[in-house]
Every structure is written in structure tokens, then in C-alpha cells.
Design an enzyme around this catalytic site. Sequence first.
Site, PDB file in Angstrom:
ATOM      1  CG  ASP A 153      11.080  -1.745   1.038  1.00 54.40           C
ATOM      2  OD1 ASP A 153      10.172  -1.864   1.881  1.00 54.40           O
ATOM      3  OD2 ASP A 153      11.194  -2.483   0.044  1.00 54.40           O
ATOM      4  CB  SER A 164      19.397  -7.049   0.741  1.00 58.30           C
ATOM      5  OG  SER A 164      18.783  -7.538  -0.439  1.00 58.30           O
ATOM      6  CB  SER A 165      17.427  -3.695  -3.050  1.00 54.23           C
ATOM      7  OG  SER A 165      16.090  -3.591  -2.591  1.00 54.23           O
ATOM      8  CD  GLU A 189      14.570  -1.133  -5.402  1.00 54.32           C
ATOM      9  OE1 GLU A 189      14.169  -2.300  -5.438  1.00 54.32           O
ATOM     10  OE2 GLU A 189      15.200  -0.664  -4.447  1.00 54.32           O
ATOM     11  CB  ILE A 207      -0.988   0.044   1.187  1.00 49.17           C
ATOM     12  CG1 ILE A 207      -0.245  -0.008   2.533  1.00 49.17           C
ATOM     13  CG2 ILE A 207      -1.989  -1.099   1.085  1.00 49.17           C
ATOM     14  CD1 ILE A 207      -1.154   0.165   3.739  1.00 49.17           C
TER      15      ILE A 207
END
Length: 389
Positions: free
Chosen positions: A175, A126-127, A163, A35
Site C-alpha cells: 500500500d 487512506s491510511s 503502521e 501476499i
Amino acid sequence: MDDNSLKQKFREIYGDGEVRLFAAAGRVNLIGEHIDYCGGPVLPAALDLRCTIAARKNGSNKWRMAATTTPLTAELDLNGLGEYKDLKWGNYQAGVAYVMQSDGFDLCGADLLYDCTVPFGSGLSSSAAIEVATAFMVSALSGESGGKKADLTEIAVYSRRAENEYCGVSCGIMDQFASSRGKAGNAILLDCATLDFKYVPLKLGDCEIVIANSNKPHSLVLSKYNERRAECESALGTLSKALGVKHLAEVTPETFEKSAEKLLSGKVKDRARHVVYECDRVKRAVDALKTGDMVLFGKLLNESHYSLRDLYEVTGRELDALTESARTSPGCLGSRMTGGGFGGSTVSLVKKDKVKEFIRETGEKYRAAVGYDATFYATSVSDGAREIF
């Protein structure tokens, strides 16, 4: 690898001299899945699993990069950063360098050694940890030379841009934000539409969070992640005209049941229903934490997983087996997938005095169901991006 060992490894590769350490955290999302890119509220926390960069300026116009977790290396020419999108390893770093350089940051040549304790493909970001640690380093070095410097929220934004625009994943901001702005002992209640946030103390009473990796790696680029985002955008396109909303997360359960669902159909309606009710679950989960109602908090974790399984369809055999194994194990109040899905990890709320028994029984049941082991993590909620002195 501990900090001193990392510095020693760096010197073995690049030679003696000063070494600086920059770090950013992995994250677990307690609730509020899929979301963030719909403008919703999410409740992640930074983990002490982290990406640490050992760094030293090298007086050139290149980044020389190595890692403790792979034999792959990369060398980036800072005058040609648009050329590295297809690297087997190093494209996250190249993406961060590219977007920050494009926005006026002064990049200097450096020797870099990456050490990431966030398991790759685990759904624990991790990214994001790699991106945020890199962005924090760029900002620190740029600021020292009199150039631009970013605050922690801006670092998250640059990392997300890397990203999205460079690595091709249409992720939201959650994130990178948790990796950057995490605070020990707290979750972050983040409004992904405005980036307003507040820290929520993780007072779990006689319970604790247990993270389990299904050990089925996931790839958000190769999965149906981008397809799900497109389906949500399709739902928003319909509802924005009828309801005047800018984000799908603005639709309340009451409005959805009264009018919105009649405007949608098929899978698009299912995706929208998940988003609407997941947003509501986040708000209820925060209230449960504030009042110490761990039974309700666990119930909301279960409901979130069922919605992700049945409406959003991002769980799969392994995550379903792992959460089902958890729910029938001692002391578990609730369990759900965390992260993008299609593999990765789960988060479970477990009574402290039952954790060892829970891990043993859940692991046995999962192995019987899928044929291989899950990995359980002893981790804690930590700070986000920082330089380690």
C-alpha cells in the site's frame, strides 16, 4: 477539495502566509491480495484519490493538525511522539513522525491541514496515503534544513514501519509503496521480498477498471488481518525447514501440489494454497496485460476473488454480493475484492461502452442483496507522492 480551496481553508484556521501542499495517492490493487507480507509479487496502481497536506512551519516544536473530513484535531509535541498511539485521529501522522525522528530526521514544528479524498474504510488505502504524504513532507522539510532526506522507496518503508510498529497493523509494503511510487497510466509490478519493481503500462483496450465501495467499512486492526498473517507465518515455518524457502511466495504451484501441501493441514494449508496460486495469478495477469488478453485478465480477477473467499476467508457477505452482482452485469469480464477485505471495495474489468449500464445494474443487484447502496468511483491511475506547486 481543490488545491486553492484547501489553501484558503488553511489560512482561515492558521492565518495568512505561505502555504505548501504535499500529496500522496490512494491505491487499488489489481491483483495479488494478501501476499505482500509473504514476499509475493503484487500489481497495484496509484489513484487520483489522494491525501493532500497544506503545511507551514510555525517556529515551535509542535505539530498542530486539523482536517477537512473530521472536526477532530490533534497537537503533537515533537519531544514526546511516543505518547500518541491511542489518538482517535492523528496516530498515523504521529507514527510517521516517531519512526523518522528515531532514524535521524530533523522534525520542525508545523501547522498542518489534511484533506483526504480516499474514502475511509474503503480498502483503497487512506491510511497509506496519510502516512506517505506525511513522510514525504517530513523528508522535504528535513532536507531543506540540511538534515536527512529520503527517496520514494524509503518513504514507503518508513510509512510501513509507522503502521506496523506504531499503529499495530501487520501490513506488508504494497500500500505504502504504491502510494509513494505510483506512476500515471501504469501499474507497479512489485516484488515485496526485494522491493524490486517495474512499471507495467495499463493498456486495457476497449475495457476500463471500475472501483466500487461496498460501504461496509473495515478495520484491519479489529479484523482478522493479523490472524491471517500469523497463519501464513506458521505455514512458512513448516515449509522453510523442508524446502529451504525464505518466503511463502517462493513455493510454486508445482512444488505445492507435489510436496508442500502434504506438510500442512487445515486452515493453514488453505491460507498457503491461496498465497501460492495468487502469486502465480499475478505473473499471468502481467502477461495478459502485455498481450492485451482482457478475457484472461478478467478470468484471473474472478479466480483471485474465489480464492480469497474460499481459502483465505477475508471477503464476507458484502464483497461476495458486490462481485457476484458485477459478474452478472453487462460488459463485466471479471471482478474481485481489493484491499485487506472484511469490507471495503471491489475492482472490476468492464467494457467501456457498457460502464454506465454496468454501474446501474450492479448497483441495483447489490442493493437488493444487502439492503443499501454501493458507491462507484470515476477515478484514474495517477502519480504517487509529490509536492504540488
